[in-house]
Design a protein around this motif. Sequence first.
Motif, mmCIF file in Angstrom:
data_model
loop_
_atom_site.group_PDB
_atom_site.id
_atom_site.type_symbol
_atom_site.label_atom_id
_atom_site.label_comp_id
_atom_site.label_asym_id
_atom_site.label_seq_id
_atom_site.Cartn_x
_atom_site.Cartn_y
_atom_site.Cartn_z
ATOM 1 N N VAL A 108 35.115 44.649 49.593
ATOM 2 C CA VAL A 108 36.335 44.770 50.401
ATOM 3 C C VAL A 108 37.583 44.404 49.591
ATOM 4 O O VAL A 108 38.660 44.954 49.808
ATOM 5 C CB VAL A 108 36.228 43.902 51.668
ATOM 6 C CG1 VAL A 108 37.521 43.956 52.462
ATOM 7 C CG2 VAL A 108 35.061 44.369 52.522
ATOM 8 N N SER A 109 37.448 43.501 48.636
ATOM 9 C CA SER A 109 38.615 43.049 47.874
ATOM 10 C C SER A 109 39.084 44.056 46.835
ATOM 11 O O SER A 109 40.252 44.031 46.428
ATOM 12 C CB SER A 109 38.301 41.717 47.173
ATOM 13 O OG SER A 109 37.213 41.876 46.272
ATOM 14 N N THR A 110 38.203 44.978 46.408
ATOM 15 C CA THR A 110 38.568 45.878 45.306
ATOM 16 C C THR A 110 38.267 47.352 45.549
ATOM 17 O O THR A 110 38.772 48.205 44.816
ATOM 18 C CB THR A 110 37.841 45.463 44.010
ATOM 19 O OG1 THR A 110 36.422 45.456 44.245
ATOM 20 C CG2 THR A 110 38.295 44.097 43.536
ATOM 21 N N VAL A 111 37.468 47.680 46.536
ATOM 22 C CA VAL A 111 37.047 49.079 46.755
ATOM 23 C C VAL A 111 37.650 49.596 48.061
ATOM 24 O O VAL A 111 37.301 49.109 49.149
ATOM 25 C CB VAL A 111 35.504 49.185 46.811
ATOM 26 C CG1 VAL A 111 35.074 50.644 46.995
ATOM 27 C CG2 VAL A 111 34.876 48.594 45.549
ATOM 28 N N PHE A 157 24.952 43.324 54.975
ATOM 29 C CA PHE A 157 25.700 44.030 53.942
ATOM 30 C C PHE A 157 25.224 43.695 52.522
ATOM 31 O O PHE A 157 24.969 42.538 52.190
ATOM 32 C CB PHE A 157 27.192 43.718 54.032
ATOM 33 C CG PHE A 157 27.850 44.232 55.291
ATOM 34 C CD1 PHE A 157 27.375 45.366 55.928
ATOM 35 C CD2 PHE A 157 28.942 43.570 55.833
ATOM 36 C CE1 PHE A 157 27.975 45.837 57.080
ATOM 37 C CE2 PHE A 157 29.547 44.033 56.994
ATOM 38 C CZ PHE A 157 29.063 45.171 57.621
ATOM 39 N N ILE A 158 25.139 44.741 51.716
ATOM 40 C CA ILE A 158 24.984 44.619 50.263
ATOM 41 C C ILE A 158 26.252 45.224 49.667
ATOM 42 O O ILE A 158 26.534 46.410 49.875
ATOM 43 C CB ILE A 158 23.741 45.391 49.752
ATOM 44 C CG1 ILE A 158 22.468 44.812 50.370
ATOM 45 C CG2 ILE A 158 23.681 45.338 48.221
ATOM 46 C CD1 ILE A 158 22.152 43.398 49.956
ATOM 47 N N TYR A 159 27.024 44.416 48.942
ATOM 48 C CA TYR A 159 28.323 44.866 48.448
ATOM 49 C C TYR A 159 28.198 45.543 47.071
ATOM 50 O O TYR A 159 27.388 45.130 46.235
ATOM 51 C CB TYR A 159 29.302 43.694 48.367
ATOM 52 C CG TYR A 159 29.641 43.129 49.727
ATOM 53 C CD1 TYR A 159 30.596 43.722 50.536
ATOM 54 C CD2 TYR A 159 28.979 42.004 50.217
ATOM 55 C CE1 TYR A 159 30.894 43.221 51.790
ATOM 56 C CE2 TYR A 159 29.267 41.488 51.473
ATOM 57 C CZ TYR A 159 30.231 42.105 52.257
ATOM 58 O OH TYR A 159 30.521 41.605 53.508
ATOM 59 N N ALA A 160 29.017 46.563 46.862
ATOM 60 C CA ALA A 160 28.977 47.336 45.620
ATOM 61 C C ALA A 160 30.356 47.404 44.975
ATOM 62 O O ALA A 160 31.376 47.316 45.654
ATOM 63 C CB ALA A 160 28.477 48.753 45.906
ATOM 64 N N LYS A 161 30.377 47.591 43.651
ATOM 65 C CA LYS A 161 31.634 47.610 42.901
ATOM 66 C C LYS A 161 32.375 48.934 43.013
ATOM 67 O O LYS A 161 33.532 49.034 42.614
ATOM 68 C CB LYS A 161 31.364 47.281 41.435
ATOM 69 C CG LYS A 161 30.905 45.851 41.211
ATOM 70 C CD LYS A 161 30.704 45.557 39.734
ATOM 71 C CE LYS A 161 30.286 44.113 39.530
ATOM 72 N NZ LYS A 161 30.066 43.796 38.090
#
Length: 258
Positions: free
Chosen positions: A144-147, A170-174
């Motif tokens: 959420v902070s970068t994508v 949730f699994i966060y991705a770059k």
Amino acid sequence: MRKKVIAGLLVGAMTFSLILAGCGSKKESGNKEITVSIAASLQKPMDKIKDEFQKESGIKVNYNSGGSGTLKKQIAEGANVDIFFSANTKYANELVDEGLVKKDETYNFLRNSLVLIGNKDNEKEIDNLDELKKVKGKIGVGEVSTVPAGQYTKQTLDNLKIWDSLKDKFIYAKSVTNVVNYVESGDVDYGFVYKTDAMNLKDSKIVYEVPNDYHKMIEYSLCLLKDGKNMNESKKFIDFLKGDKSKEIFKEYGFGVE
């Protein structure tokens, strides 16, 4: 004898001048190269556009691809970039506020939409996003902070008042590309991605199209860096990106264009 010495010196001087001219020519040619930071979701159409542009202009284009927030941070920290193509307007506006981009050299002409994709082995139908609360597996989401795709996802789930109830899944991705890979590989059951990223799925499918009024408009922002070292070449590439040939390529890959 003296005439031969003078003639030799003249020949030597001319040869040296030609060498210098050749070096200058190579240096000038080497300068015809630009670096463009692009949102990961733009990779496929931008690769095709790059090939067309390089054939026509002779200018080499190098891409730096990733999450828009990460790319913006790199630029703010001094990365050598000529052009930035963000998956939202937020990061371009921040660069304007920071004095790194002129407001009149930002261009918004691409649109996208958000979808939920699911692995083909998962037979559960999703008629509305509230049903995700019953999912036992994991859900891929962009950081959420970068994508930006992650930000649009959060806006959607916040509006539906289900973000907090889903957080543990949730699994966060770059990048949004990573979310696609997680779903395709079966590492997660579902993932929120752009519709353009879901056009050529192999082991997954679109299970739900998110209404556009659930989140802010997904609008891409193209901007010219104020202190880019290759200004003329960069402006040529921006003109090419805004031109009819590039717009047709973007449409081919599912983007909406103005």
